[in-house]
Write a protein that holds these residues in place. Structure first.
Motif, PDB file in Angstrom:
ATOM      1  N   PHE A  30      -1.498   5.401  -0.557  1.00 39.71           N
ATOM      2  CA  PHE A  30      -2.096   4.086  -0.282  1.00 39.71           C
ATOM      3  C   PHE A  30      -1.764   3.620   1.132  1.00 39.71           C
ATOM      4  CE2 PHE A  30      -0.931   4.186  -4.841  1.00 39.71           C
ATOM      5  CZ  PHE A  30      -2.203   4.177  -5.396  1.00 39.71           C
ATOM      6  N   GLY A  31      -1.677   4.582   2.060  1.00 38.83           N
ATOM      7  CA  GLY A  31      -1.294   4.269   3.432  1.00 38.83           C
ATOM      8  C   GLY A  31      -2.212   3.269   4.098  1.00 38.83           C
ATOM      9  N   LEU A  55      -1.743  -4.320   5.390  1.00 35.39           N
ATOM     10  CA  LEU A  55      -0.836  -5.428   5.089  1.00 35.39           C
ATOM     11  C   LEU A  55       0.195  -5.607   6.193  1.00 35.39           C
ATOM     12  CD1 LEU A  55      -0.239  -4.859   1.263  1.00 35.39           C
ATOM     13  CD2 LEU A  55      -1.534  -6.716   2.322  1.00 35.39           C
ATOM     14  N   PHE A  56       0.766  -4.473   6.661  1.00 35.27           N
ATOM     15  CA  PHE A  56       1.789  -4.600   7.691  1.00 35.27           C
ATOM     16  C   PHE A  56       1.207  -5.116   8.996  1.00 35.27           C
ATOM     17  CE2 PHE A  56       4.527  -3.280  11.135  1.00 35.27           C
ATOM     18  CZ  PHE A  56       5.762  -3.693  10.670  1.00 35.27           C
ATOM     19  N   GLY A 111     -10.872   0.189   7.194  1.00 31.17           N
ATOM     20  CA  GLY A 111     -10.652   1.616   7.034  1.00 31.17           C
ATOM     21  C   GLY A 111     -10.955   2.424   8.275  1.00 31.17           C
ATOM     22  N   GLY A 112     -10.880   1.805   9.442  1.00 30.63           N
ATOM     23  CA  GLY A 112     -11.288   2.484  10.666  1.00 30.63           C
ATOM     24  C   GLY A 112     -10.165   3.103  11.465  1.00 30.63           C
ATOM     25  N   VAL A 120       2.833   6.779  10.703  1.00 28.27           N
ATOM     26  CA  VAL A 120       3.709   6.609   9.545  1.00 28.27           C
ATOM     27  C   VAL A 120       2.891   6.393   8.283  1.00 28.27           C
ATOM     28  CG1 VAL A 120       5.491   5.190   8.480  1.00 28.27           C
ATOM     29  CG2 VAL A 120       5.583   5.668  10.914  1.00 28.27           C
ATOM     30  N   PHE A 121       1.984   5.439   8.317  1.00 31.56           N
ATOM     31  CA  PHE A 121       1.263   5.055   7.116  1.00 31.56           C
ATOM     32  C   PHE A 121       0.269   6.121   6.666  1.00 31.56           C
ATOM     33  CE2 PHE A 121       2.708   0.782   8.394  1.00 31.56           C
ATOM     34  CZ  PHE A 121       3.270   0.396   7.183  1.00 31.56           C
TER      35      PHE A 121
END
Length: 448
Positions: free
Chosen positions: A299-300, A306-307, A121-122, A293-294
């Motif tokens: 849930f970015g 994952l990407f 989460g950084g 983008v995310f």
């Protein structure tokens, strides 16, 4: 081919592994920023043309050399042209792959660092400055060296397991997932306000911005993204069974690569224009755009994690082919263990890559011909060594290799017409060498 020699278990495994070798940093990381720095749509069209007219025939040529000899790169040229200097084409591939790994592994380390930060989460956060974040990460000697070390460690571990249990198994599981998440990213990018400006930049050609050096970059990118020129595909195809069509397999790899390059452009450039980034941002472009983008997605954080993990895997599948040509060359006599050679190769690549890893920090003021160590190594490999290697492969297969073997390997397990073979042969014998020479001369005149 020796019965003891390991082979791919299936045609799909070979295609996915070959596509994995091609679809990595070349298509996902390097293509967007090189396109952005060279005019957008016009560069993309030239790249596609080079990929189909030059890249595809060269990929078939490397496949023919590899399966025709049933040997890794250096031994293949020794067998097909014994007691000649042509063995240096294979040696150039090993040396070039080593140089390529010396900066490729640095970027792989960046991807690994971003993957780790994303999982914890950084990365995504309110008011996050992704441009500054990239500068901080690449400017930290400890972080870049750690990422480099871990990236090479993963390569060594997978290569140690061999072809089926290592490279093929990894590619077969993860490559399809990469496509799924890439399409999710494209869909989201295209729905951003201002996205169409990015699409226009990417797909509307403006040839006024094209220079001789831009054309050389497009040529180099087509080689880089298909992993041709260093005989990596000679080594990969040497593990291939005889019931697989080489032209069909090469076509599948090429079209997958073009498709991913298209997805990369549609994923990146709409975001670049929507968030007012510069398309000429350079190597950091992808690492700035992805979090942007995310951060706009529900849930970015999860999707970004994952990407990035899948992007890391795509990066690894490409580096596997580079490591494999080196490891295979030094284990060809079966007197050296794959495990030992893999570890030694990893340590040497790690040491050689440290200067490129420090190009944005401790060695930021050290330039080679006006470029950083990282950029100069990239330029040497992509725009000089890869085209030279490709030129030599085209000359070798048409003027030195036994033409009975060439024709037999081309037609094996397929029903392609003699006209198709004649077209491929004409391209590889005349068109490709001439185009490479013309592009080089054009670049030299432009610089002069």
């Amino acid at each position: 081919m020796s019965e003891k020699r390991e082979q791919w278990s299936s045609k799909l495994g070979f295609i996915l592994s070959s596509a994995g070798a091609a679809i990595g940093l070349g298509a996902i990381w390097k293509f967007p920023y090189v396109t952005g720095m060279n005019g957008g749509g016009a560069f993309f069209l030239i790249f596609v043309a080079f990929t189909l007219i030059i890249g595809l025939p060269l990929l078939i040529a490397e496949f023919i050399i590899g399966r025709g000899a049933g040997k890794e790169a250096i031994s293949a040229y020794k067998k097909l042209a014994p007691d000649s200097l042509w063995v240096w084409v294979g040696r150039l591939g090993v040396i070039g792959s080593f140089l390529l790994l010396s900066f490729y592994s640095v970027v792989g380390g960046w991807v690994l660092i971003y993957s780790g930060m994303s999982i914890t989460g950084g990365i995504i956060g309110d008011g996050a400055d992704y441009v500054s974040m990239f500068g901080v990460i690449t400017g930290s000697p400890s972080l870049t060296i750690l990422g480099l070390f871990l990236f090479i460690l993963v390569n060594v571990l997978v290569i140690s397991f061999g072809i089926q249990a290592g490279i093929e198994k990894a590619n077969t599981i993860m490559m399809p997932l990469l496509f799924v998440f890439f399409i999710v990213l494209v869909v989201r990018s295209l729905t951003l306000d201002g996205a169409m400006e990015g699409v226009k930049f990417f797909l509307s050609p403006d040839f006024s911005s094209i220079t001789g050096e831009s054309i050389l970059y497009a040529l180099g990118q087509s080689f880089f993204s298909l992993a041709v020129g260093f005989s990596c595909m000679v080594t990969y195809s040497s593990y291939l069974k005889k019931d697989v069509s080489l032209p069909s397999s090469a076509s599948s790899v090429v079209w997958l690569n073009i498709f991913v390059s298209l997805l990369a452009g549609l994923a990146i450039f709409p975001v670049v224009f929507a968030f007012n980034f510069e398309p000429t941002q350079g190597p950091g472009l992808l690492f700035i755009v992805l979090p942007s983008v995310f951060s706009q997605l529900p849930f970015g954080q999860l999707f970004l994690s994952l990407f990035l993990l899948l992007f890391l895997f795509a990066t690894l599948t490409s580096s596997f082919s580079l490591f494999e040509i080196i490891v295979a060359a030094f284990t060809s006599n079966e007197k050296r263990s794959r495990l030992g050679v893999a570890w030694i190769t990893g340590l040497i690549v790690f040491a050689a890559a440290i200067p490129a890893a420090l190009s944005s920090s401790l060695l930021a003021d050290f330039n080679v011909f006006g470029k950083s160590i990282f950029d100069s190594t990239d330029y040497l490999v992509s725009n000089l060594l890869l085209p030279i290697g490709s030129f030599l492969i085209a000359v070798f297969i048409t003027r030195k290799m036994d033409q009975v073997i060439v024709r037999e390997q081309f037609h094996l397990s397929n029903h392609v017409s003699t006209r198709l073979y004649a077209t491929w042969y004409f391209l590889i014998k005349w068109v490709i060498p001439i185009i490479i020479v013309i592009v080089f001369v054009t670049m030299l005149r432009t610089k002069g």
